[in-house]
Design a protein around this motif. Structure first.
Motif, PDB file in Angstrom:
ATOM      1  N   LYS A   1      -6.361  -7.514  -6.190  1.00  0.00           N
ATOM      2  CA  LYS A   1      -6.993  -8.722  -5.665  1.00  0.00           C
ATOM      3  C   LYS A   1      -7.429  -8.578  -4.205  1.00  0.00           C
ATOM      4  CE  LYS A   1      -3.641 -11.532  -6.958  1.00  0.00           C
ATOM      5  NZ  LYS A   1      -2.850 -12.755  -7.245  1.00  0.00           N
ATOM      6  N   GLU A   2      -6.686  -7.791  -3.428  1.00  0.00           N
ATOM      7  CA  GLU A   2      -6.939  -7.767  -1.993  1.00  0.00           C
ATOM      8  C   GLU A   2      -7.463  -6.444  -1.446  1.00  0.00           C
ATOM      9  OE1 GLU A   2      -3.591  -9.241   0.162  1.00  0.00           O
ATOM     10  OE2 GLU A   2      -3.293 -10.960  -1.185  1.00  0.00           O
ATOM     11  N   PHE A   3      -7.396  -5.368  -2.243  1.00  0.00           N
ATOM     12  CA  PHE A   3      -7.815  -4.065  -1.731  1.00  0.00           C
ATOM     13  C   PHE A   3      -8.798  -3.354  -2.657  1.00  0.00           C
ATOM     14  CE2 PHE A   3      -3.890  -4.989   0.459  1.00  0.00           C
ATOM     15  CZ  PHE A   3      -4.133  -4.542   1.748  1.00  0.00           C
ATOM     16  N   SER A   4      -9.572  -4.123  -3.417  1.00  0.00           N
ATOM     17  CA  SER A   4     -10.552  -3.492  -4.301  1.00  0.00           C
ATOM     18  C   SER A   4     -11.669  -2.837  -3.489  1.00  0.00           C
ATOM     19  CB  SER A   4     -11.139  -4.520  -5.264  1.00  0.00           C
ATOM     20  OG  SER A   4     -10.243  -4.775  -6.323  1.00  0.00           O
ATOM     21  N   ILE A   5     -12.232  -1.795  -4.044  1.00  0.00           N
ATOM     22  CA  ILE A   5     -13.323  -1.059  -3.413  1.00  0.00           C
ATOM     23  C   ILE A   5     -14.460  -2.032  -3.050  1.00  0.00           C
ATOM     24  CG2 ILE A   5     -15.041   0.774  -3.832  1.00  0.00           C
ATOM     25  CD1 ILE A   5     -12.947   1.937  -5.847  1.00  0.00           C
ATOM     26  N   PRO A   6     -15.052  -1.966  -1.863  1.00  0.00           N
ATOM     27  CA  PRO A   6     -15.026  -0.819  -0.928  1.00  0.00           C
ATOM     28  C   PRO A   6     -13.842  -0.768   0.026  1.00  0.00           C
ATOM     29  CG  PRO A   6     -16.533  -2.482  -0.125  1.00  0.00           C
ATOM     30  CD  PRO A   6     -16.059  -2.976  -1.476  1.00  0.00           C
ATOM     31  N   LYS A   7     -12.918  -1.742  -0.042  1.00  0.00           N
ATOM     32  CA  LYS A   7     -11.719  -1.653   0.785  1.00  0.00           C
ATOM     33  C   LYS A   7     -10.821  -0.537   0.271  1.00  0.00           C
ATOM     34  CE  LYS A   7      -9.583  -5.229   2.352  1.00  0.00           C
ATOM     35  NZ  LYS A   7      -8.786  -6.481   2.436  1.00  0.00           N
ATOM     36  N   THR A   8      -9.954  -0.061   1.132  1.00  0.00           N
ATOM     37  CA  THR A   8      -8.953   0.930   0.734  1.00  0.00           C
ATOM     38  C   THR A   8      -7.588   0.468   1.255  1.00  0.00           C
ATOM     39  OG1 THR A   8      -9.261   2.236   2.749  1.00  0.00           O
ATOM     40  CG2 THR A   8     -10.628   2.813   0.833  1.00  0.00           C
ATOM     41  N   PHE A   9      -6.556   1.185   0.878  1.00  0.00           N
ATOM     42  CA  PHE A   9      -5.224   0.851   1.367  1.00  0.00           C
ATOM     43  C   PHE A   9      -4.502   2.118   1.803  1.00  0.00           C
ATOM     44  CE2 PHE A   9      -4.919   1.523  -3.207  1.00  0.00           C
ATOM     45  CZ  PHE A   9      -3.794   2.329  -3.348  1.00  0.00           C
ATOM     46  N   ASN A  10      -3.497   1.950   2.656  1.00  0.00           N
ATOM     47  CA  ASN A  10      -2.695   3.072   3.119  1.00  0.00           C
ATOM     48  C   ASN A  10      -1.215   2.772   2.908  1.00  0.00           C
ATOM     49  OD1 ASN A  10      -1.939   1.341   5.236  1.00  0.00           O
ATOM     50  ND2 ASN A  10      -3.545   2.122   6.585  1.00  0.00           N
ATOM     51  N   ASP A  11      -0.372   3.658   3.399  1.00  0.00           N
ATOM     52  CA  ASP A  11       1.074   3.500   3.218  1.00  0.00           C
ATOM     53  C   ASP A  11       1.571   2.166   3.769  1.00  0.00           C
ATOM     54  OD1 ASP A  11       0.305   6.350   3.356  1.00  0.00           O
ATOM     55  OD2 ASP A  11       2.426   6.730   3.009  1.00  0.00           O
ATOM     56  N   GLN A  12       1.092   1.821   4.968  1.00  0.00           N
ATOM     57  CA  GLN A  12       1.565   0.592   5.587  1.00  0.00           C
ATOM     58  C   GLN A  12       1.154  -0.630   4.788  1.00  0.00           C
ATOM     59  OE1 GLN A  12       3.710   0.426   8.305  1.00  0.00           O
ATOM     60  NE2 GLN A  12       3.844  -1.672   7.535  1.00  0.00           N
ATOM     61  N   ASP A  13      -0.048  -0.592   4.207  1.00  0.00           N
ATOM     62  CA  ASP A  13      -0.501  -1.716   3.373  1.00  0.00           C
ATOM     63  C   ASP A  13       0.440  -1.909   2.181  1.00  0.00           C
ATOM     64  OD1 ASP A  13      -2.823  -2.336   4.895  1.00  0.00           O
ATOM     65  OD2 ASP A  13      -3.870  -0.647   3.965  1.00  0.00           O
ATOM     66  N   VAL A  14       0.848  -0.815   1.558  1.00  0.00           N
ATOM     67  CA  VAL A  14       1.756  -0.922   0.411  1.00  0.00           C
ATOM     68  C   VAL A  14       3.113  -1.459   0.863  1.00  0.00           C
ATOM     69  CG1 VAL A  14       2.864   0.306  -1.496  1.00  0.00           C
ATOM     70  CG2 VAL A  14       0.570   0.975  -0.771  1.00  0.00           C
ATOM     71  N   ARG A  15       3.605  -0.976   1.984  1.00  0.00           N
ATOM     72  CA  ARG A  15       4.883  -1.480   2.492  1.00  0.00           C
ATOM     73  C   ARG A  15       4.790  -2.968   2.846  1.00  0.00           C
ATOM     74  NH1 ARG A  15       5.099   3.761   5.033  1.00  0.00           N
ATOM     75  NH2 ARG A  15       4.282   2.906   6.984  1.00  0.00           N
ATOM     76  N   ASN A  16       3.639  -3.373   3.387  1.00  0.00           N
ATOM     77  CA  ASN A  16       3.447  -4.797   3.703  1.00  0.00           C
ATOM     78  C   ASN A  16       3.494  -5.655   2.443  1.00  0.00           C
ATOM     79  OD1 ASN A  16       3.207  -4.206   6.418  1.00  0.00           O
ATOM     80  ND2 ASN A  16       0.965  -4.267   6.420  1.00  0.00           N
ATOM     81  N   ILE A  17       2.891  -5.160   1.366  1.00  0.00           N
ATOM     82  CA  ILE A  17       2.909  -5.889   0.093  1.00  0.00           C
ATOM     83  C   ILE A  17       4.332  -5.985  -0.436  1.00  0.00           C
ATOM     84  CG2 ILE A  17       2.151  -5.856  -2.318  1.00  0.00           C
ATOM     85  CD1 ILE A  17      -0.446  -4.513  -1.351  1.00  0.00           C
ATOM     86  N   LEU A  18       5.068  -4.871  -0.358  1.00  0.00           N
ATOM     87  CA  LEU A  18       6.454  -4.875  -0.816  1.00  0.00           C
ATOM     88  C   LEU A  18       7.281  -5.891  -0.037  1.00  0.00           C
ATOM     89  CD1 LEU A  18       6.967  -1.016  -1.189  1.00  0.00           C
ATOM     90  CD2 LEU A  18       6.943  -2.681  -3.063  1.00  0.00           C
ATOM     91  N   LYS A  19       7.036  -5.977   1.264  1.00  0.00           N
ATOM     92  CA  LYS A  19       7.768  -6.960   2.076  1.00  0.00           C
ATOM     93  C   LYS A  19       7.380  -8.385   1.705  1.00  0.00           C
ATOM     94  CE  LYS A  19       9.135  -7.975   6.827  1.00  0.00           C
ATOM     95  NZ  LYS A  19       9.019  -7.585   8.260  1.00  0.00           N
TER      96      LYS A  19
END
Length: 595
Positions: free
Chosen positions: A420-438
């Motif tokens: 929902k929030e990181f679909s192309i053309p956006k991308t995500f990195n490690d910190q984005d995944v950790r933010n989602i987990l939090k």
């Protein structure tokens, strides 16, 4: 603009774009397959006009879904430019530079040798053609965004199928741009074809090749798989999806595409339950990729660079999480039973316990190095795998989220947020995944990430399983068996070592890959499997191995180790609590398997 249009603008474009033969920006590609018996295709391309002094026509050096340099230009011959006033020169292994007055456009032609079935790039014979554009159609940086019109010339009675929109005839396809074309392979030939719809979306199944499959059963089970997409994601990013299946000999594997997949299996691996479940697992895996990879991708993979490596330390999430989530579709679709799921987990656990590479490489490192991963003995001893170890850390995350949220959230919610929030053309990195987990759990995952993603994960399988009322068992016996750490295959002269587990008794004794065992304890090896011979010995017993190395006879003494005599199993606890049973159901979607 609706949600699908926002997420998949290339598809929305080509679905709403009316076909125009006179469109100035069209790239027209004609592929002649009329003489396919020698694996040749003749390609003619008409490129739009350019104001530049020269253009570089390129063929990708890899294809999407396979993170490996394939050097696809090795099958290109007889390249030619129609206009004699234009000058062309090949400037590197997969680039042709055309120079001159390009204001009237450029017409080029070339031959493609297409005999790479197992690579799932291009294969042409007298019964069919499978065409992934990465191995067939060239592009320029300027024309990459242009609409592509693909016209096939094929023998009579051939049927052409693709996730692409059909053009003016049954063998013409239209892609809004090159990126959509390269992610939408074409299967054409003598094939079986089925159509079905689920929840208002259209699905197609095309099968090339004869085998022991039941096509009607296949359709029925694919319907169950696709109906479970919304148990993970909030919506579907397509209106039509195509399953392509090759029932063949030798080729095995599968590749995801934007609204289609190609699955290759031996023609006789559909009838037995374990084989058929493996096929359905592959289909579910590729269907999960429709979201995970085709809708959201990590940094380094957007946009694709077709001429070089695309690095990311999150390929474990792209592939390993997909391997994990595929089982969610199978279980929630009532295809995989609890027993089959627990057997699957047992194999995963046993494989991890027998992989010394878990202490040498992290899943983040394995992701970055996927482009140079070769597998084999060295890989097992010094590496991990983005699929198998990516599965394990995904399982760890799922259990952790379920526990922290009182079963209200799971790893599935993480992937829906990515969608929902990181679909192309956006991308995500490690910190984005950790933010989602939090966000999902309310807790910080920095330390967990350092330990299990950037570090060498050490899952406690007993604790993971116990949360769902499960435990590891080696059967009723507590006996052990002799263990050497050697894997072999039959050789004309004896047993050839295919791997020696790092740290094992054979490793410590100095045996290595490609040694050929001819005798054990002074007696000639006649068995085709070392396991049977070792069953005559006890753990901690010293045994001599006589083998050839570089054609010289060598003898080494191995002090045998031990392993549990029984097979590792995952089974329900006899006294599982109601809380553990509820955890199991929230985790799998299945009722707890009473012992």
């Amino acid at each position: 603009m609706n949600k699908i249009t926002k997420r998949l603008s290339p598809i929305a474009l080509f679905l709403t774009c009316a076909f125009s033969q006179s469109a100035l920006a069209d790239v027209k590609v004609n592929i002649d397959l009329s003489k396919a018996e020698h694996h040749y295709a003749k390609v003619k391309m008409a490129l739009p006009a350019s104001t530049q002094a020269s253009i570089d026509l390129k063929l990708p050096t890899w294809r999407t879904g396979r993170y490996e340099i394939l050097n696809l230009a090795n099958g290109i011959r007889e390249f030619n430019v129609k206009d004699s006033n234009l000058i062309w020169q090949k400037i590197d292994k997969d680039t042709w530079r055309i120079t001159g007055d390009l204001s009237d456009g450029v017409d080029v032609s070339y031959q493609v040798y297409a005999n790479q079935l197992g690579y799932r790039t291009r294969h042409v014979d007298d019964s069919h053609a499978f065409l992934d554009a990465s191995g067939v159609v060239m592009y320029t940086d300027e024309s990459r965004d242009d609409k592509h019109v693909i016209q096939l010339k094929v023998p009579k009675k051939w049927r052409s199928v693709s996730g692409l929109k059909k053009g003016r005839n049954k063998h013409q396809f239209i892609a809004a741009d090159y990126d959509l074309l390269i992610d939408s392979p074409i299967e054409t030939g003598i094939n079986d074809f089925y159509k079905f719809d689920v929840d208002g979306r259209d699905y197609e199944l095309v099968i090339w090749g004869k085998g022991n499959y039941d096509a009607d059963q296949m359709v029925e089970d694919l319907e169950k798989i696709v109906s479970q997409g919304d148990t993970i994601w909030s919506d579907f990013p397509f209106e039509r999806y195509v399953f392509m299946v090759h029932a063949t000999s030798g080729a095995r594997g599968a590749t995801e595409h934007i609204n289609s997949t190609i699955i290759q299996r031996d023609r006789y691996t559909f009838a037995e339950r374990k084989d058929y479940l493996s096929f359905l697992g592959t289909a579910a895996h590729e269907f999960v990729h429709t979201w995970n990879v085709k809708q959201y991708r990590p940094e380094g993979l957007v946009p694709y660079d077709y001429q070089g490596e695309n690095y990311s330390n999150l390929l474990w999430l792209s592939e390993g999480s997909t391997s994990y989530l595929q089982n969610q579709l199978l279980m929630r679709g009532d295809i995989m039973t609890s027993k089959e799921w627990l057997d699957h987990l047992a194999r995963r656990i046993n494989s991890y316990l027998r992989k010394p590479g878990r202490d040498s490489q992290s899943v983040a490192e394995a992701s970055f190095d996927k482009w140079i991963s070769e597998g084999g003995d060295y890989h097992k001893n010094h590496s991990v795998n983005i699929y198998s170890e990516g599965f394990l850390v995904s399982w760890m995350l799922d259990v952790d989220i379920l526990e922290k949220t009182g079963l209200a959230q799971s790893y599935r919610n993480v992937h829906d947020i990515l969608y929902k929030e990181f679909s192309i053309p956006k991308t995500f990195n490690d910190q984005d995944v950790r933010n989602i987990l939090k966000r999902v759990t309310g807790e910080d995952y920095q330390a967990w990430w350092a330990e299990n993603i950037d570090g060498h994960a050490k899952p406690s399988f007993d604790k993971l399983l116990a949360k769902a009322g499960l435990e590891i068992s080696y059967g009723k016996t507590d006996k052990t068996k002799a263990w050497s750490g050697i894997a072999t295959k039959a050789d004309t002269n004896g047993l050839k070592l295919t791997s020696v587990e790092k740290g094992s008794p054979a490793w410590r004794a100095g045996l290595t890959t490609d040694d050929i065992i001819v005798a054990v304890d002074g007696l000639r090896m006649k068995d085709k499997d070392l396991t049977k011979r070792l069953s005559n010995f006890k753990p901690k017993q010293k045994v001599t191995f006589t083998f050839f190395r570089r054609d010289q006879l060598v003898t080494k003494t191995v002090k045998l180790g031990e392993l549990p005599a029984g097979k590792l199993k995952v089974q329900p606890m006899a006294d599982a609590s109601e809380a553990q049973k509820a955890f199991y159901q929230a985790w799998t979607g299945l009722a707890f398997p009473e012992k």
